[in-house]
Write a protein that holds these residues in place. Structure first.
Motif, PDB file in Angstrom:
ATOM      1  N   PRO A 213       0.801  -1.232   0.000  1.00 26.61           N
ATOM      2  CA  PRO A 213       0.000   0.000   0.000  1.00 26.61           C
ATOM      3  C   PRO A 213       0.830   1.277   0.000  1.00 26.61           C
ATOM      4  O   PRO A 213       0.368   2.322  -0.463  1.00 26.61           O
ATOM      5  CB  PRO A 213      -0.822  -0.125   1.295  1.00 26.61           C
ATOM      6  N   ARG A 214       2.047   1.230   0.469  1.00 22.60           N
ATOM      7  CA  ARG A 214       2.854   2.443   0.584  1.00 22.60           C
ATOM      8  C   ARG A 214       3.677   2.745  -0.667  1.00 22.60           C
ATOM      9  O   ARG A 214       4.565   3.613  -0.639  1.00 22.60           O
ATOM     10  CB  ARG A 214       3.778   2.349   1.801  1.00 22.60           C
ATOM     11  N   TRP A 215       3.404   2.068  -1.776  1.00 24.49           N
ATOM     12  CA  TRP A 215       4.149   2.373  -3.001  1.00 24.49           C
ATOM     13  C   TRP A 215       3.827   3.798  -3.449  1.00 24.49           C
ATOM     14  O   TRP A 215       2.832   4.390  -3.057  1.00 24.49           O
ATOM     15  CB  TRP A 215       3.899   1.333  -4.086  1.00 24.49           C
TER      16      TRP A 215
ATOM     17  N   ASP B  48       7.943   3.701  -7.332  1.00 24.07           N
ATOM     18  CA  ASP B  48       8.810   3.241  -6.240  1.00 24.07           C
ATOM     19  C   ASP B  48       8.179   2.006  -5.627  1.00 24.07           C
ATOM     20  O   ASP B  48       7.132   2.091  -4.975  1.00 24.07           O
ATOM     21  CB  ASP B  48       8.974   4.356  -5.214  1.00 24.07           C
ATOM     22  N   ILE B  49       8.813   0.841  -5.826  1.00 24.74           N
ATOM     23  CA  ILE B  49       8.224  -0.405  -5.321  1.00 24.74           C
ATOM     24  C   ILE B  49       8.690  -0.706  -3.896  1.00 24.74           C
ATOM     25  O   ILE B  49       8.427  -1.790  -3.381  1.00 24.74           O
ATOM     26  CB  ILE B  49       8.540  -1.584  -6.254  1.00 24.74           C
ATOM     27  N   VAL B  50       9.415   0.247  -3.294  1.00 27.16           N
ATOM     28  CA  VAL B  50       9.845   0.209  -1.891  1.00 27.16           C
ATOM     29  C   VAL B  50      11.097  -0.673  -1.745  1.00 27.16           C
ATOM     30  O   VAL B  50      11.246  -1.695  -2.420  1.00 27.16           O
ATOM     31  CB  VAL B  50       8.720  -0.271  -0.940  1.00 27.16           C
ATOM     32  N   GLY B  51      11.980  -0.250  -0.869  1.00 29.38           N
ATOM     33  CA  GLY B  51      13.303  -0.851  -0.752  1.00 29.38           C
ATOM     34  C   GLY B  51      13.331  -2.281  -0.268  1.00 29.38           C
ATOM     35  O   GLY B  51      14.330  -2.978  -0.472  1.00 29.38           O
ATOM     36  N   ASP B  52      12.266  -2.784   0.380  1.00 28.77           N
ATOM     37  CA  ASP B  52      12.299  -4.155   0.894  1.00 28.77           C
ATOM     38  C   ASP B  52      11.782  -5.159  -0.123  1.00 28.77           C
ATOM     39  O   ASP B  52      11.429  -6.288   0.226  1.00 28.77           O
ATOM     40  CB  ASP B  52      11.489  -4.255   2.184  1.00 28.77           C
ATOM     41  N   ALA B  53      11.730  -4.763  -1.412  1.00 27.72           N
ATOM     42  CA  ALA B  53      11.098  -5.602  -2.429  1.00 27.72           C
ATOM     43  C   ALA B  53      11.825  -6.921  -2.607  1.00 27.72           C
ATOM     44  O   ALA B  53      13.045  -6.944  -2.811  1.00 27.72           O
ATOM     45  CB  ALA B  53      11.053  -4.853  -3.759  1.00 27.72           C
ATOM     46  N   PRO B  54      11.097  -8.060  -2.551  1.00 32.46           N
ATOM     47  CA  PRO B  54      11.684  -9.349  -2.922  1.00 32.46           C
ATOM     48  C   PRO B  54      11.713  -9.479  -4.445  1.00 32.46           C
ATOM     49  O   PRO B  54      11.173  -8.649  -5.167  1.00 32.46           O
ATOM     50  CB  PRO B  54      10.707 -10.369  -2.303  1.00 32.46           C
ATOM     51  N   VAL B  55      12.315 -10.534  -4.923  1.00 36.19           N
ATOM     52  CA  VAL B  55      12.486 -10.717  -6.360  1.00 36.19           C
ATOM     53  C   VAL B  55      11.167 -10.682  -7.101  1.00 36.19           C
ATOM     54  O   VAL B  55      11.018 -10.010  -8.137  1.00 36.19           O
ATOM     55  CB  VAL B  55      13.230 -12.040  -6.648  1.00 36.19           C
ATOM     56  N   GLN B  56      10.160 -11.394  -6.596  1.00 36.84           N
ATOM     57  CA  GLN B  56       8.903 -11.512  -7.329  1.00 36.84           C
ATOM     58  C   GLN B  56       8.208 -10.166  -7.487  1.00 36.84           C
ATOM     59  O   GLN B  56       7.517  -9.934  -8.474  1.00 36.84           O
ATOM     60  CB  GLN B  56       7.973 -12.498  -6.616  1.00 36.84           C
ATOM     61  N   ARG B  57       8.404  -9.248  -6.547  1.00 39.55           N
ATOM     62  CA  ARG B  57       7.758  -7.936  -6.662  1.00 39.55           C
ATOM     63  C   ARG B  57       8.303  -7.178  -7.874  1.00 39.55           C
ATOM     64  O   ARG B  57       7.550  -6.487  -8.566  1.00 39.55           O
ATOM     65  CB  ARG B  57       7.977  -7.119  -5.390  1.00 39.55           C
ATOM     66  N   TYR B  58       9.606  -7.312  -8.145  1.00 40.00           N
ATOM     67  CA  TYR B  58      10.176  -6.678  -9.344  1.00 40.00           C
ATOM     68  C   TYR B  58       9.513  -7.234 -10.602  1.00 40.00           C
ATOM     69  O   TYR B  58       9.098  -6.485 -11.497  1.00 40.00           O
ATOM     70  CB  TYR B  58      11.684  -6.937  -9.412  1.00 40.00           C
ATOM     71  N   VAL B  59       9.435  -8.549 -10.673  1.00 40.85           N
ATOM     72  CA  VAL B  59       8.874  -9.198 -11.858  1.00 40.85           C
ATOM     73  C   VAL B  59       7.414  -8.800 -12.039  1.00 40.85           C
ATOM     74  O   VAL B  59       6.973  -8.464 -13.143  1.00 40.85           O
ATOM     75  CB  VAL B  59       9.020 -10.727 -11.760  1.00 40.85           C
TER      76      VAL B  59
END
Length: 893
Positions: A345-347, A354-365
């Motif tokens: 929610p905080r994007w 900004d997908i937020v700094g704690d993004a795991p791999v799948q969030r990028y994809v």
């Protein structure tokens, strides 16, 4: 302009190094080590009269001892030996030489030219670093590193830049088709190299480092031809304002040589970069084909979407986008919805995403996939800052497939050093453009945007021209004749306005010169008040600077007083000035009028140039101006206007309506025509040129003339339309016009193609189909008259609505002007009337006049009509046939 024997220079079958040595750190030792150790598969020979063996290989004492004539000779010998060696090698059959020797005197340089000329031996240098052809594993240079094979060619006047770019390329994994350092350009120059590389199948883009150009028209003709086929990037050094010190007009002051060079680059469809760093970034960008797509879709790709795991990196990218005039895309509602489903929610809920700094791999994809929800074209910049959560290399492996498949053109930026090194390498290996910082990536996109706009100017098609204005040649020439007869180089203001009025430029009503105050009063009464009064003294520069202008004079007394005071001021400030009187003109009051300047001057290299910008008395201080090379048409004039800040005011603001920009364009076009037709004009100022919604009006004008005629169309860096080659002829029961093709012919040329029989298309000459893209049509109608000619036969349409094209003959000359290949097509429904023969005979006369030696064509053996025509015109059959079912025909001119 010549590419003859350049294949021997850049793709030789054998190489000999003269002055080869084993003395450490010597030029001969370095070059021999590079040539012998580069892996070149052809024979390489060392020539040294004092060393029978070098590095375990036999060395020859002299050229005559070599097993055969080397195709390429590399000379590292003392200056006084070079000319003799060139002569000896030329006699043996060598066709190219690299002269690395420095310090040749003018006499020695001339001797080298004289030695090479009889044998058509091409010379690179002298005082050059040499060349590298990585594909052939040829390193004929004294560079400290070699280059990897690739598709970029780099041509430089500076050997130091060659070595710097080689270092950079080695670290980045960028490959090259050719590296060449021109040195002093005794023979091979930029025009030759650009021509050669334009048709080199192994070169996809050309990078140039330029300090000086020796032949402007040759350079421009080659650059325009090359830029139609592949990207040409240039970094120009040596900016100078030295030439401004002698300028006597506003235009002369404002039109610096660097501005002119920039205008030439734009007009040629090239891209200029300002620094070595930008050249490196451009090289990185051009090494990735997806970033240089052309056509309408490519132009739309200027919209940028930034995807990042760090808000700060996104802000930097957004700031850089604004500075580079790159538009950030506005995500659609569908894209927002898709991102909401995969992001926390905080994007940022904005672009940059900004997908937020704690993004795991799948969030990028998932985020990349969400951006693909909207099919709108654009560019996606992926920016990653390293974190301890997921290694950058793991993220790279996950997102690379998505980026490679992306409908958006992808760019990547991996911030940091060791932590992202592997991720960068993975992207390089995957063919993705990668940059060190967001600013670098956005600047590269901005450069591509400018490049595409320059390409649009190169291939744009102007609208059909209005009827030619009434051109009062006598009224143009008479004031100039009078001034020169009196020994004056500056026309009076009334004379200058008379010249401009004669070519259709609106000028304010101005009384001829009044010799003294009472005559000025009488002139003002005849014109009607209010009036403006100006001193007339041809030697004076800018009248307002010395109190030589009085405005808003409402009655006879104010004119008398102003004239008397003006005489006193001018005599005090310029006691030696020859005052011939006053000019009196109608006072123009336009509340919303903008003061502009239109000017022209002669550049020492590029010849006549045209300036446009904000005008008025503070024109040099404001310095809002742009320059262009003539000839101009209305689209090119509009592009010139749009490069200034005052263009925004011309579009209107608040309650001020937009100015009549078309009228401003017409003034620019008419000035361009004037410069072409009157070579004695050396400088011209229209300042101010008042513009508003009602049109334009020149309030003041200055023209400097030169009896030697240093200007005119022959000095244009781009050859203008050769209207003198047009003629009217009788054919059957019609009057035809035989003339060179024009850019404005595109619509009727398309109609002409549509009326060709499919079998005529198959017999072809220029066209492989009747359906043709705008860019291809532009290449057929916007030709470079310096190296190509197309004559069309046109006639009025039966309904009187314009004209139609009945036939076209085209010839493209090789850069040496030895051979021209022609093609001819006559509309299918009117064949048999010998119109093709008329067109061919006109072409033959033209080519003979320009010194072309042979006219050739490849014709289908079944095309009896063309073969019969060739027989009537005196063509011979070539012994060799290019391919089965064809005949090559040749006419010696």
């Amino acid at each position: 302009m010549s590419t003859r024997h350049l294949d021997s220079l850049f793709e030789p079958r054998s190489v000999a190094v003269f002055g080869a040595s084993d003395r450490p750190s010597s030029l001969g030792a370095t070059v021999w080590a590079n040539v012998a150790g580069s892996g070149f598969e052809g024979p390489v020979w060392a020539v040294n009269p004092r060393r029978p063996v070098l590095g375990g290989e036999r060395a020859y004492a002299r050229a005559a001892d070599l097993p055969e004539a080397p195709e390429l000779a590399v000379l590292c010998t003392p200056p006084d030996t070079v000319a003799k060696l060139v002569a000896e090698l030329g006699k043996r059959g060598t066709r190219a030489a690299i002269v690395m020797t420095a310090g040749l005197s003018p006499r020695q340089r001339s001797a080298v030219q004289d030695a090479a000329r009889p044998h058509l031996l091409r010379v690179l240098g002298p005082d050059c670093l040499g060349l590298l052809n990585p594909r052939l594993k040829l390193n004929a240079s004294f560079a400290h590193v070699t280059a990897a094979p690739g598709s970029l060619a780099f041509v430089s006047q500076s050997g130091a830049l060659v070595t710097a770019l080689l270092d950079w390329a080695a670290a980045r994994g960028v490959g090259f088709s050719l590296f060449a350092a021109l040195g002093e350009q005794l023979d091979v120059d930029f025009g030759d190299l650009i021509d050669y590389l334009a048709s080199d199948a192994h070169t996809r883009a050309i990078l140039l480092y330029v300090e000086t150009v020796t032949d402007a028209r040759k350079f421009m003709s080659a650059a325009r031809a090359a830029a139609r086929n592949k990207p040409v990037l240039i970094v120009k050094a040596g900016r100078t304002q030295a030439g401004q010190r002698a300028a006597a007009s506003h235009t002369g002051v404002l039109a610096s040589s660097d501005l002119v060079f920039d205008a030439a680059i734009r007009r040629a469809g090239m891209l200029r970069v300002q620094t070595l760093q930008e050249l490196f970034a451009a090289a990185e960008t051009l090494s990735h084909p997806r970033l240089t797509l052309r056509g309408p879709a490519a132009v739309q790709r200027e919209r940028l979407t930034v995807l990042t795991n760090g808000g700060g990196a996104g802000v930097l990218a957004a700031d850089a986008a604004q500075a580079a005039d790159v538009t950030l895309a506005e995500p659609s509602a569908a894209v927002y919805a898709a991102l909401d489903r995969v992001l926390p929610p905080r994007w940022s809920r904005a672009n940059p995403v900004d997908i937020v700094g704690d993004a795991p791999v799948q969030r990028y994809v998932d985020a990349i996939a969400a951006l693909h929800t909207d099919a709108s074209p654009g560019t996606l910049l992926f920016v990653h800052a390293p974190t301890a959560i997921v290694p950058a290399a793991e993220i790279a492996r996950a997102v690379i497939p998505s980026l490679q498949r992306s409908p958006l053109q992808p760019m990547t930026c991996w911030l940091g050093g060791d932590a992202v090194r592997e991720a960068r390498a993975l992207c390089h290996a995957a063919g993705l453009a990668t940059y060190d910082t967001p600013e670098d990536a956005v600047r590269a996109l901005g450069m591509l945007q400018t490049y595409r706009r320059n390409q649009e100017l190169l291939i744009q098609t102007p609208p059909a021209s209005p009827p030619e204005p009434l051109w009062h040649a006598a009224q143009v020439h008479a004031p100039i004749d009078a001034a020169l007869a009196e020994g004056r180089e500056w026309l009076t203001e009334p004379e200058a306005k008379a010249v401009l009025a004669a070519v259709g430029v609106p000028v304010v009503a101005t009384h001829s010169v009044a010799p003294e105050p009472e005559a000025a009063v009488a002139a003002a009464q005849a014109l009607g008040f209010p009036v403006a009064l100006k001193i007339v003294a041809p030697e004076l520069g800018h009248k307002s600077d010395i109190g030589g202008v009085a405005l808003d004079l409402d009655d006879a007394a104010s004119v008398r007083d102003a004239a008397t005071a003006m005489l006193r001021r001018v005599r005090e400030r310029q006691p030696g000035a020859a005052i011939t009187g006053f000019s009196v003109q109608t006072m123009v009051r336009r509340a919303s009028g903008l003061e502009l300047i239109v000017g022209a001057t002669l550049d020492p290299l590029f010849g006549p140039v045209i300036l446009f910008g904000a005008g008025g008395t503070a024109v040099e201080v404001v310095a809002d101006r742009a320059v262009a090379l003539p000839p101009l048409n209305r689209p090119l004039a509009r592009a010139l206007i749009e490069r200034t800040r005052v263009a925004r005011l011309l579009a209107g603001w608040r309650d001020v309506p937009a100015a009549d920009v078309d009228a401003v364009c017409d003034v620019l076009v008419r000035v361009s025509q004037l410069l072409a037709d009157e070579p004695r004009i050396a400088e011209l100022d229209l300042n101010p040129l008042l513009a508003d919604a009602h049109g334009v009006l020149a309030l003041d004008a200055r023209i400097r003339v030169d009896a030697r005629g240093p200007g005119g169309s022959r000095r244009f860096a781009i050859r203008p339309y050769p209207s003198d080659l047009s003629e009217t002829v009788a054919w059957q029961d019609r009057q035809l016009t035989l003339r060179p093709i024009r850019p404005e012919d595109e619509p009727q040329h398309l109609e002409f193609l549509a009326r060709l029989d499919p079998n005529d298309v198959r017999m072809r000459v220029f066209y492989s189909r009747r359906s043709i893209e705008h860019s291809e049509l532009a290449r057929l109608t916007q030709i470079d008259y310096e190296r190509e000619m197309a004559f069309v036969a046109t006639a009025p349409k039966a309904d009187g609505a314009g004209e139609e094209t009945l036939g076209v003959v085209r010839a493209l000359c090789d850069p040496d002007n030895v051979e021209a290949e022609f093609g001819i097509v006559v509309r299918s429904d009117i064949k048999g009337g010998r119109l093709g023969e008329r067109l061919m005979r006109k072409l033959i006369v033209y080519l003979k006049a320009r010194g072309t030696q042979r006219l050739v064509a490849t014709v289908l053996s079944e095309n009896r009509r063309m073969l019969d025509l060739a027989g009537r015109l005196g063509f011979d059959y070539d012994v060799e046939q290019p391919e089965p079912g064809t005949r090559r025909i040749v006419l010696t001119l």
